[in-house]
Design an enzyme around this catalytic site. Structure first.
Site, PDB file in Angstrom:
ATOM      1  N   ARG A   8     132.600   4.805  27.765  1.00 23.73           N
ATOM      2  CA  ARG A   8     131.808   5.546  28.760  1.00 23.73           C
ATOM      3  C   ARG A   8     131.749   4.819  30.097  1.00 23.73           C
ATOM      4  O   ARG A   8     130.730   4.871  30.792  1.00 23.73           O
ATOM      5  CB  ARG A   8     130.378   5.790  28.252  1.00 23.73           C
ATOM      6  CG  ARG A   8     130.279   6.758  27.100  1.00 23.73           C
ATOM      7  CD  ARG A   8     130.356   8.193  27.579  1.00 23.73           C
ATOM      8  NE  ARG A   8     130.218   9.122  26.475  1.00 23.73           N
ATOM      9  CZ  ARG A   8     129.098   9.780  26.188  1.00 23.73           C
ATOM     10  NH1 ARG A   8     128.025   9.623  26.920  1.00 23.73           N
ATOM     11  NH2 ARG A   8     129.084  10.595  25.171  1.00 23.73           N
ATOM     12  N   ARG A  29     127.009   7.991  34.288  1.00 25.52           N
ATOM     13  CA  ARG A  29     125.842   8.152  35.165  1.00 25.52           C
ATOM     14  C   ARG A  29     125.212   6.861  35.654  1.00 25.52           C
ATOM     15  O   ARG A  29     124.347   6.894  36.516  1.00 25.52           O
ATOM     16  CB  ARG A  29     124.795   9.017  34.450  1.00 25.52           C
ATOM     17  CG  ARG A  29     125.192  10.471  34.349  1.00 25.52           C
ATOM     18  CD  ARG A  29     124.429  11.197  33.279  1.00 25.52           C
ATOM     19  NE  ARG A  29     124.801  10.679  31.968  1.00 25.52           N
ATOM     20  CZ  ARG A  29     124.291  11.115  30.817  1.00 25.52           C
ATOM     21  NH1 ARG A  29     123.367  12.041  30.821  1.00 25.52           N
ATOM     22  NH2 ARG A  29     124.704  10.601  29.671  1.00 25.52           N
ATOM     23  N   ARG A  66     130.164  14.125  40.294  1.00 26.76           N
ATOM     24  CA  ARG A  66     129.678  15.138  39.353  1.00 26.76           C
ATOM     25  C   ARG A  66     128.914  16.229  40.106  1.00 26.76           C
ATOM     26  O   ARG A  66     129.060  17.417  39.797  1.00 26.76           O
ATOM     27  CB  ARG A  66     128.776  14.476  38.323  1.00 26.76           C
ATOM     28  CG  ARG A  66     128.364  15.375  37.178  1.00 26.76           C
ATOM     29  CD  ARG A  66     127.409  14.582  36.294  1.00 26.76           C
ATOM     30  NE  ARG A  66     126.942  15.304  35.136  1.00 26.76           N
ATOM     31  CZ  ARG A  66     126.085  16.309  35.148  1.00 26.76           C
ATOM     32  NH1 ARG A  66     125.632  16.766  36.283  1.00 26.76           N
ATOM     33  NH2 ARG A  66     125.704  16.864  34.011  1.00 26.76           N
ATOM     34  N   ASP A  93     135.956  15.022  27.309  1.00 35.97           N
ATOM     35  CA  ASP A  93     134.934  14.915  26.271  1.00 35.97           C
ATOM     36  C   ASP A  93     135.535  15.334  24.934  1.00 35.97           C
ATOM     37  O   ASP A  93     136.442  16.175  24.891  1.00 35.97           O
ATOM     38  CB  ASP A  93     133.712  15.790  26.590  1.00 35.97           C
ATOM     39  CG  ASP A  93     132.511  15.364  25.754  1.00 35.97           C
ATOM     40  OD1 ASP A  93     131.826  14.410  26.150  1.00 35.97           O
ATOM     41  OD2 ASP A  93     132.292  15.957  24.684  1.00 35.97           O
ATOM     42  N   TYR A 115     129.537  18.518  15.094  1.00 31.34           N
ATOM     43  CA  TYR A 115     129.039  19.286  16.245  1.00 31.34           C
ATOM     44  C   TYR A 115     129.343  20.773  16.085  1.00 31.34           C
ATOM     45  O   TYR A 115     128.526  21.629  16.443  1.00 31.34           O
ATOM     46  CB  TYR A 115     129.652  18.761  17.554  1.00 31.34           C
ATOM     47  CG  TYR A 115     129.100  17.407  17.964  1.00 31.34           C
ATOM     48  CD1 TYR A 115     127.926  17.315  18.707  1.00 31.34           C
ATOM     49  CD2 TYR A 115     129.730  16.231  17.594  1.00 31.34           C
ATOM     50  CE1 TYR A 115     127.409  16.072  19.077  1.00 31.34           C
ATOM     51  CE2 TYR A 115     129.221  14.985  17.952  1.00 31.34           C
ATOM     52  CZ  TYR A 115     128.058  14.917  18.687  1.00 31.34           C
ATOM     53  OH  TYR A 115     127.542  13.695  19.039  1.00 31.34           O
TER      54      TYR A 115
HETATM   55  O1  CP3 Z   1     134.387   6.744  28.100  1.00 35.52           O
HETATM   56  C1  CP3 Z   1     134.626   7.375  29.162  1.00 35.52           C
HETATM   57  O2  CP3 Z   1     134.241   7.008  30.275  1.00 35.52           O
HETATM   58  C2  CP3 Z   1     135.477   8.635  29.047  1.00 35.52           C
HETATM   59  C3  CP3 Z   1     134.811   9.884  28.919  1.00 35.52           C
HETATM   60  C4  CP3 Z   1     134.018  10.223  27.669  1.00 35.52           C
HETATM   61  C5  CP3 Z   1     132.841  11.030  27.725  1.00 35.52           C
HETATM   62  N1  CP3 Z   1     132.453  11.311  26.445  1.00 35.52           N
HETATM   63  C6  CP3 Z   1     132.206  11.508  28.963  1.00 35.52           C
HETATM   64  C7  CP3 Z   1     130.840  12.040  28.907  1.00 35.52           C
HETATM   65  C8  CP3 Z   1     134.266   9.960  26.315  1.00 35.52           C
HETATM   66  C9  CP3 Z   1     135.344   9.088  25.692  1.00 35.52           C
HETATM   67  C10 CP3 Z   1     133.289  10.675  25.566  1.00 35.52           C
HETATM   68  C11 CP3 Z   1     133.260  10.689  24.083  1.00 35.52           C
HETATM   69  C12 CP3 Z   1     132.204  11.428  23.392  1.00 35.52           C
HETATM   70  N2  CP3 Z   1     131.574  12.584  23.781  1.00 35.52           N
HETATM   71  C13 CP3 Z   1     131.712  11.078  22.116  1.00 35.52           C
HETATM   72  C14 CP3 Z   1     132.219   9.932  21.253  1.00 35.52           C
HETATM   73  C15 CP3 Z   1     131.730   8.618  21.689  1.00 35.52           C
HETATM   74  C16 CP3 Z   1     130.269   8.374  21.436  1.00 35.52           C
HETATM   75  O3  CP3 Z   1     129.533   8.272  22.434  1.00 35.52           O
HETATM   76  O4  CP3 Z   1     129.872   8.262  20.257  1.00 35.52           O
HETATM   77  C17 CP3 Z   1     130.718  12.021  21.765  1.00 35.52           C
HETATM   78  C18 CP3 Z   1     129.905  12.018  20.491  1.00 35.52           C
HETATM   79  C19 CP3 Z   1     130.652  12.974  22.824  1.00 35.52           C
HETATM   80  C20 CP3 Z   1     129.809  14.204  22.880  1.00 35.52           C
HETATM   81  C21 CP3 Z   1     128.889  14.193  24.020  1.00 35.52           C
HETATM   82  N3  CP3 Z   1     129.258  14.304  25.336  1.00 35.52           N
HETATM   83  C22 CP3 Z   1     127.481  14.069  23.978  1.00 35.52           C
HETATM   84  C23 CP3 Z   1     126.668  13.907  22.716  1.00 35.52           C
HETATM   85  C24 CP3 Z   1     127.036  14.114  25.290  1.00 35.52           C
HETATM   86  C25 CP3 Z   1     125.604  14.142  25.749  1.00 35.52           C
HETATM   87  C26 CP3 Z   1     124.960  12.829  25.686  1.00 35.52           C
HETATM   88  C27 CP3 Z   1     125.065  12.135  27.010  1.00 35.52           C
HETATM   89  O5  CP3 Z   1     125.446  10.957  27.020  1.00 35.52           O
HETATM   90  O6  CP3 Z   1     124.703  12.791  27.991  1.00 35.52           O
HETATM   91  C28 CP3 Z   1     128.170  14.209  26.146  1.00 35.52           C
HETATM   92  C29 CP3 Z   1     128.161  14.248  27.620  1.00 35.52           C
HETATM   93  C30 CP3 Z   1     129.047  13.265  28.329  1.00 35.52           C
HETATM   94  N4  CP3 Z   1     130.326  12.927  27.988  1.00 35.52           N
HETATM   95  C31 CP3 Z   1     128.695  12.568  29.522  1.00 35.52           C
HETATM   96  C32 CP3 Z   1     129.826  11.804  29.888  1.00 35.52           C
HETATM   97  C33 CP3 Z   1     129.989  10.920  31.108  1.00 35.52           C
HETATM   98  C34 CP3 Z   1     127.405  12.727  30.280  1.00 35.52           C
HETATM   99  C35 CP3 Z   1     127.464  14.031  30.998  1.00 35.52           C
HETATM  100  C36 CP3 Z   1     126.811  14.046  32.345  1.00 35.52           C
HETATM  101  O7  CP3 Z   1     127.407  13.581  33.342  1.00 35.52           O
HETATM  102  O8  CP3 Z   1     125.713  14.598  32.395  1.00 35.52           O
END
Ligand code: CP3
Length: 357
Positions: A38, A42, A51, A88, A165
């Site tokens: 990640r 943010r 964003r 994602d 999911y």
């Molecule tokens: O790592 C990176 O920088 C690359 C991008 C990336 C994102 N999500 C961007 C993201 C990667 C590799 C993921 C993987 C992901 N997404 C996983 C597996 C890794 C882990 O964290 O266990 C999972 C379970 C998800 C599903 C997901 N996406 C959730 C549960 C959420 C909401 C929770 C949160 O952190 O807000 C997201 C949103 C998400 N994916 C964000 C980002 C940067 C936040 C969105 C925003 O900008 O509001």
């Protein structure tokens, strides 16, 4: 970096001498390559600005210029050795025909799959490219724009995690709905897992064709599977995906992340064919060096909270991890994703500590 050269040399594609690729091929390096789960997110003001420009998270994922921009932001700021594609894991369910949206402050929501008719309405795995083609364009942009020494990492969710999911329609603390469907209608559960596995092969294969030099499989909820189910629903799908990618693309390196696998991390390289096993921070580096790194490269495993708290504890923990894994191939990373409340100065301190340890 100097500014004295007149032109940036072109990035030379799959350069084998990049530090991250060398570690993935099993080399023990004096300084481990470093990146963060990640790393685009943010906690960075420049991410929040891009964003906002995109409007919402999914538009950011599907606008190649902006997705490439946020992938590059942490590389510019911290000089990480790896750049992970911005996308994602839930884009695959969407490409299979599920509805997907994000509720601000809460997380993802999807239409649910709990009955045969809902499964039957999903698209075939080969059709995912229709939705996912902007992601491949993001990778093509990144192959041109990344520094020559930075490894471009593609990714997907592992089938079990994606299924949790798709079945629940949201994130769940214990993956209860997925466990319930598995118990009530195992053929449907397994058909869904197989469809996701096939779609993941198509998706990662296209990512590699578009320029990903390594790929990572995120099995964030692997820890909730019992020992027997872990073999069937975490190990077996990963093995099938990895075998197929290597059959299609030669020895492309794969990182597998069965989060919270605990003792089941042992043997995961051999059981799946993964080149690298990523570790969460619930296992100690000494245990993992003795039990997991003996089979190949490991990645991890600093607790993400150090990116919030910083200070001497960050420095000493970082040094201890580098030291514990020094004898073999290692990629430094966090045990899970960096959180939005993290301080970018702590990230800089972590990178400097890894590189001077
Ligand atoms: O790592 C990176 O920088 C690359 C991008 C990336 C994102 N999500 C961007 C993201 C990667 C590799 C993921 C993987 C992901 N997404 C996983 C597996 C890794 C882990 O964290 O266990 C999972 C379970 C998800 C599903 C997901 N996406 C959730 C549960 C959420 C909401 C929770 C949160 O952190 O807000 C997201 C949103 C998400 N994916 C964000 C980002 C940067 C936040 C969105 C925003 O900008 O509001």
């Amino acid at each position: 970096m100097t500014e004295t050269t007149t032109a940036t040399p072109p990035r030379s594609g799959n350069r084998a001498d990049k530090t991250l690729l060398r570690a993935l091929r099993g080399e023990a390096l004096p300084t481990p390559p470093v990146w963060m789960m990640r790393q685009a997110g943010r906690y960075l003001p420049e991410y929040k600005a891009t964003r906002a420009q995109a409007g919402d998270f999914l538009s950011l994922c599907y606008t190649p210029d902006l997705a490439a921009e946020v992938t590059l932001q942490p590389i510019r700021r911290f000089g990480f050795d790896g750049a992970i594609l911005f996308a994602d894991i839930l884009l695959v369910p969407q490409a299979l025909g599920a509805d997907l949206w994000f509720v601000t402050g809460e997380g993802p929501r999807l239409s649910t799959i709990t009955a045969q008719a809902e499964f039957d309405a999903l698209k075939p795995a080969a059709d995912v490219h229709e939705t996912l083609s902007p992601v491949y364009e993001t990778l093509r942009i990144l192959t041109r724009e990344l520094p020559a020494e930075t490894t471009l990492i593609g990714f997907a969710g592992a089938p079990w995690t994606v299924a949790t999911y798709m079945i629940a329609g949201r994130g769940t603390p214990d993956q209860g709905p997925a466990h319930a469907l598995k118990a009530a209608n195992r053929p449907l559960f397994e058909a869904l897992l197989n469809r996701i596995t096939d779609a993941t092969i198509e998706y990662l294969s296209a990512q590699i064709t578009a320029g990903a030099e390594a790929v990572k499989l995120f099995d964030s909820w692997a820890g909730s599977l019992s020992a027997a189910e872990f073999d069937a629903y975490a190990t077996a799908p990963a093995k099938r995906i990895i075998a197929e990618l290597k059959a299609r693309h030669g020895d492309v390196p794969v990182i597998a992340f069965p989060r919270q696998a605990g003792d089941k991390y042992r043997g995961f390289h051999a059981a799946t064919g993964a080149d690298c096993v990523a570790l969460d921070d619930s296992v100690t580096p000494d245990w993992a060096a003795a039990n997991v790194q003996v089979d190949g490269c490991v990645q991890g495993n600093l607790a993400s909270r150090h990116m919030v708290t910083g200070g001497e504890a960050l420095v000493s923990e970082t040094r201890a991890i580098v030291e514990a894994f020094r004898g073999g191939p290692h990629i430094f990373n966090l045990g899970h994703g960096i959180t939005p409340d993290a301080d970018p100065d702590n990230v800089r301190l972590m990178v400097e500590t890894v590189r001077s340890a």
